[in-house]
Design an enzyme around this catalytic site. Sequence first.
Site, PDB file in Angstrom:
ATOM      1  N   GLU A 114       0.887  -1.174   0.000  1.00 35.83           N
ATOM      2  CA  GLU A 114       0.000   0.000   0.000  1.00 35.83           C
ATOM      3  C   GLU A 114       0.916   1.212   0.000  1.00 35.83           C
ATOM      4  OE1 GLU A 114      -1.204   3.212   1.493  1.00 35.83           O
ATOM      5  OE2 GLU A 114      -1.832   2.114   3.275  1.00 35.83           O
ATOM      6  N   CYS A 164      -2.454   7.979   5.050  1.00 39.39           N
ATOM      7  CA  CYS A 164      -2.459   7.564   3.653  1.00 39.39           C
ATOM      8  C   CYS A 164      -3.766   7.930   2.966  1.00 39.39           C
ATOM      9  CB  CYS A 164      -2.202   6.068   3.531  1.00 39.39           C
ATOM     10  SG  CYS A 164      -3.263   5.061   4.582  1.00 39.39           S
TER      11      CYS A 164
END
Length: 484
Positions: free
Chosen positions: A225, A262
């Site tokens: 990720e 994020c």
Amino acid sequence: MMLQTNKMELDILIANAEDGYKHLQQMSRKDRAELMYSIASSIEALGDELIQTAHEETNLPLARLNGEKARTIHQWRLYADVTASGVLLDARIDYGEGKNDIRKYNVGLGPVVVFGASNFPFAFSTAGGDTASAIGAGCSVIYKEHSAHPRTSRIMAKAIYDGLKAFGAPNEIFGYASGNSHDVGQSLVANPKIKAVAFTGSFQGGMALFKIGANRPEPIPVFAEMGSLNPVIAMPEFLQSNTTNFAKEYIASLTMGCGQFCTNPGILFLLKNEVSENLKQLIKQEFGSVEVGHMLHEGIRKSYDKSLDLLNSTVVANVVGSTAESRDLPIAVVYSVNATDFLKFKHLQEEVFGPCGVIVECDSISQMEDIISNLAGQLTITFAATKQDIQQNLTLVDLVKNKCGRLLFNGMPTGVEVVYAMQHGGVFPSSTDSRFTSVGPDAMKRFLRPISFQNWPDTLLPLELQNSNPSRIERIENNKRILP
């Protein structure tokens, strides 16, 4: 001075991980779940030392760290419950007169390497969701320590070992590799006995590991990720009546945790008109009440300042509003650019990890559609919209669906709930495999593979596939869903 795991120690860790994997495979699902509960209790028992150490190493506030600790414990217990239920085994049975008897379920891949994240020292690090989901899937774990919080990582590692001991499981189920050198992590990923990798961090770091995994003689999945712009698309009718509240929500989300999420909403798309001018003025005003703290560590601060220098040197980027300059604290800032320049200057389309946003003003919905068509994959995209906004712009909505893993209708993308339906993984380059999530029980699917048994005697089959279903799990039998 940071300790460095040497080659001989790595070889021992990997050999142990093989033994740990075999042990987990011999355990029943319910025993594996009890083991996970034991680790959760061990983490829960950690006191002020954990919170204070993490605070010193990351600059994260105490309240945030206490909340993250609770989330981490919840992850272990939730994933344990799902492990015990057997639902992720996806048991399938097909048999009948004149047919082969074929039965299938999922098993753990093998030893997994987990890399810690800088911005979540508990929930995405040593004892985070990657470690919990791998063990839930029946895979041993070797954790690669993050250089930003080594003392915190070691406290968490001890809690895992204490949980293993309390249950009576061997230490080989979990291994710990330390050191700031990239060689340690790269050597782990390249080792033929490692069967999968989980990573949360930068695009450069994720892709470096992904390429090692893909280029091995036996390629393995690297579930990375790697960040996202997390665009917010503010639609005309919505902004007309929600400008003030939207400005507050956007700036609050942009600066939450000093922008070090994020899912930080780094890009705001809107149509250029009187309402957009009003919104920019309101955003500027909102900075008067914004307080930012220290960033996670000096390396992130330097990278953030470098990104701002690049934006400031771009004559097409105009400052909408910012906090006061300080030597000690980062500046929170929002820029504005027109749509044409956003497409022209590629660095405007790169993630800035910190409290920085870019407003992209479009002349029309058609131009907005062109931008979305050229946009890279994202973890999240948010529509700030009314129902009518959506109904009148279905082409735009369809374009957006192909660009993200989580699509929001109003609200802000910061905040990722640990639930079954959560998708925390998006279209490349936000993650390396958009089919999987790193949050929620489905995160365990990353570390499972299917195996079929054809024409085996019933007594020799795994319990989960035997005729009497002694494990009492949900199965699909001859195309019919059978509940326990």
